[in-house]
Design a protein around this motif. Sequence first.
Motif, PDB file in Angstrom:
ATOM      1  N   VAL A  55      -1.266   0.755  -7.582  1.00 29.18           N
ATOM      2  CA  VAL A  55      -1.006   1.387  -6.280  1.00 29.18           C
ATOM      3  C   VAL A  55       0.307   2.147  -6.350  1.00 29.18           C
ATOM      4  O   VAL A  55       1.349   1.560  -6.661  1.00 29.18           O
ATOM      5  CB  VAL A  55      -0.931   0.350  -5.139  1.00 29.18           C
ATOM      6  CG1 VAL A  55      -0.585   1.032  -3.821  1.00 29.18           C
ATOM      7  CG2 VAL A  55      -2.246  -0.404  -4.999  1.00 29.18           C
TER       8      VAL A  55
ATOM      9  N   THR B  73       4.673  10.806   1.845  1.00 35.05           N
ATOM     10  CA  THR B  73       5.033   9.650   1.017  1.00 35.05           C
ATOM     11  C   THR B  73       5.712  10.043  -0.286  1.00 35.05           C
ATOM     12  O   THR B  73       6.216   9.175  -1.006  1.00 35.05           O
ATOM     13  CB  THR B  73       3.792   8.805   0.724  1.00 35.05           C
ATOM     14  OG1 THR B  73       2.734   9.665   0.257  1.00 35.05           O
ATOM     15  CG2 THR B  73       3.308   8.088   1.984  1.00 35.05           C
TER      16      THR B  73
ATOM     17  N   LYS C  71       1.394  11.992  -0.893  1.00 34.94           N
ATOM     18  CA  LYS C  71       1.346  13.350  -0.353  1.00 34.94           C
ATOM     19  C   LYS C  71       2.763  13.897  -0.240  1.00 34.94           C
ATOM     20  O   LYS C  71       3.628  13.281   0.385  1.00 34.94           O
ATOM     21  CB  LYS C  71       0.672  13.346   1.019  1.00 34.94           C
ATOM     22  CG  LYS C  71      -0.799  12.960   0.961  1.00 34.94           C
ATOM     23  CD  LYS C  71      -1.445  13.023   2.337  1.00 34.94           C
ATOM     24  CE  LYS C  71      -2.923  12.642   2.275  1.00 34.94           C
ATOM     25  NZ  LYS C  71      -3.550  12.681   3.625  1.00 34.94           N
TER      26      LYS C  71
ATOM     27  N   ASN D 128      -4.472  11.802  -8.099  1.00 34.42           N
ATOM     28  CA  ASN D 128      -4.866  10.404  -8.326  1.00 34.42           C
ATOM     29  C   ASN D 128      -3.744   9.402  -8.019  1.00 34.42           C
ATOM     30  O   ASN D 128      -3.758   8.278  -8.540  1.00 34.42           O
ATOM     31  CB  ASN D 128      -5.361  10.192  -9.761  1.00 34.42           C
ATOM     32  CG  ASN D 128      -6.637  10.941 -10.051  1.00 34.42           C
ATOM     33  OD1 ASN D 128      -7.473  11.143  -9.168  1.00 34.42           O
ATOM     34  ND2 ASN D 128      -6.801  11.380 -11.293  1.00 34.42           N
ATOM     35  N   THR D 129      -2.785   9.793  -7.182  1.00 38.51           N
ATOM     36  CA  THR D 129      -1.733   8.842  -6.783  1.00 38.51           C
ATOM     37  C   THR D 129      -1.864   8.406  -5.327  1.00 38.51           C
ATOM     38  O   THR D 129      -1.245   7.411  -4.937  1.00 38.51           O
ATOM     39  CB  THR D 129      -0.332   9.465  -6.960  1.00 38.51           C
ATOM     40  OG1 THR D 129      -0.180  10.562  -6.048  1.00 38.51           O
ATOM     41  CG2 THR D 129      -0.110   9.937  -8.392  1.00 38.51           C
ATOM     42  N   ASN D 130      -2.590   9.149  -4.521  1.00 44.69           N
ATOM     43  CA  ASN D 130      -2.688   8.931  -3.074  1.00 44.69           C
ATOM     44  C   ASN D 130      -1.390   9.285  -2.355  1.00 44.69           C
ATOM     45  O   ASN D 130      -1.269   9.089  -1.137  1.00 44.69           O
ATOM     46  CB  ASN D 130      -3.084   7.485  -2.744  1.00 44.69           C
ATOM     47  CG  ASN D 130      -3.670   7.337  -1.346  1.00 44.69           C
ATOM     48  OD1 ASN D 130      -4.376   8.231  -0.869  1.00 44.69           O
ATOM     49  ND2 ASN D 130      -3.385   6.235  -0.677  1.00 44.69           N
TER      50      ASN D 130
ATOM     51  N   GLU E  18       0.834  -1.188   0.000  1.00 45.55           N
ATOM     52  CA  GLU E  18       0.000   0.000   0.000  1.00 45.55           C
ATOM     53  C   GLU E  18       0.873   1.243   0.000  1.00 45.55           C
ATOM     54  O   GLU E  18       2.090   1.178   0.209  1.00 45.55           O
ATOM     55  CB  GLU E  18      -0.915  -0.009   1.232  1.00 45.55           C
ATOM     56  CG  GLU E  18      -1.866  -1.198   1.278  1.00 45.55           C
ATOM     57  CD  GLU E  18      -2.706  -1.222   2.545  1.00 45.55           C
ATOM     58  OE1 GLU E  18      -2.450  -0.373   3.442  1.00 45.55           O
ATOM     59  OE2 GLU E  18      -3.584  -2.082   2.655  1.00 45.55           O
ATOM     60  N   THR E  19       0.265   2.387  -0.230  1.00 49.60           N
ATOM     61  CA  THR E  19       0.983   3.652  -0.211  1.00 49.60           C
ATOM     62  C   THR E  19       1.684   3.834   1.138  1.00 49.60           C
ATOM     63  O   THR E  19       1.070   3.673   2.184  1.00 49.60           O
ATOM     64  CB  THR E  19       0.014   4.823  -0.437  1.00 49.60           C
ATOM     65  OG1 THR E  19      -0.672   4.623  -1.680  1.00 49.60           O
ATOM     66  CG2 THR E  19       0.754   6.153  -0.479  1.00 49.60           C
TER      67      THR E  19
ATOM     68  N   TYR F   2       5.750   1.963  -7.732  1.00 48.91           N
ATOM     69  CA  TYR F   2       4.344   1.546  -7.770  1.00 48.91           C
ATOM     70  C   TYR F   2       4.233   0.056  -8.088  1.00 48.91           C
ATOM     71  O   TYR F   2       5.180  -0.562  -8.596  1.00 48.91           O
ATOM     72  CB  TYR F   2       3.566   2.359  -8.811  1.00 48.91           C
ATOM     73  CG  TYR F   2       4.077   2.243 -10.228  1.00 48.91           C
ATOM     74  CD1 TYR F   2       3.537   1.324 -11.128  1.00 48.91           C
ATOM     75  CD2 TYR F   2       5.113   3.046 -10.687  1.00 48.91           C
ATOM     76  CE1 TYR F   2       4.005   1.219 -12.420  1.00 48.91           C
ATOM     77  CE2 TYR F   2       5.605   2.955 -11.981  1.00 48.91           C
ATOM     78  CZ  TYR F   2       5.040   2.037 -12.851  1.00 48.91           C
ATOM     79  OH  TYR F   2       5.528   1.926 -14.137  1.00 48.91           O
TER      80      TYR F   2
END
Length: 207
Positions: free
Chosen positions: A135, A160, A156, A152-154, A28-29, A125
């Motif tokens: 992801v 991250t 920040k 749209n990448t999630n 996950e991110t 990713y």
Amino acid sequence: MKHLKPLLLLPILLIFVLLIEGKKQKLETGDIAFSSFHSKHNDSFSIFTLEDIPAHTKIYFTDSEWNGNRFGIDEGNLVWNSGSQSILSHTEIEFSDINNTPKTNIGLVHGSLNLNHKEDAIFAYSGESIKQPTVFIAAVSNHAKSYGTLINTNLKEGQTAITYPKNTFSAIYIGDLKDVEKVDVLKSLNDFDNYKLNQFSDGLAKK
């Protein structure tokens, strides 16, 4: 019939457990973060794991810009396979000579990234194939504009997505992250007092 009911429940429970385990296998991110970046001569970078990485995990890296929906097609790509053993959280993984013949200290890597000295970004990713992310896990840059956008990448920026000060061509984290909690690792990696930074100044390299 009473004895059959528990037997009928077993396959359902097994499927439920497998679904849960499958979900845990997906990164996950924020499950990894970049811990170094070098864009001059022999390009390199390193990542730091913030969760255990399952065996045979595949992560893609690209220095293409993201436009909010897709990557450009004019930049390089690396594909990394973690190998046959799981990798523990709080492990640093190094990638060197990525613009020639890439090498890594863990797993296998192929492809190439030819980083721009002054303005470039790397996205990490997972996905079905190169340039098709499902992801976004992490990103790093030496210039905010080099991402293209983080829409749209999630990801920040300042968390991250790590953005080093302008004109940085080399950033090496020099702190100790071994026993640091995940949220604090990201804070430390975004604090540039914790780095050895090399930067360009007036068109020349400053050390």
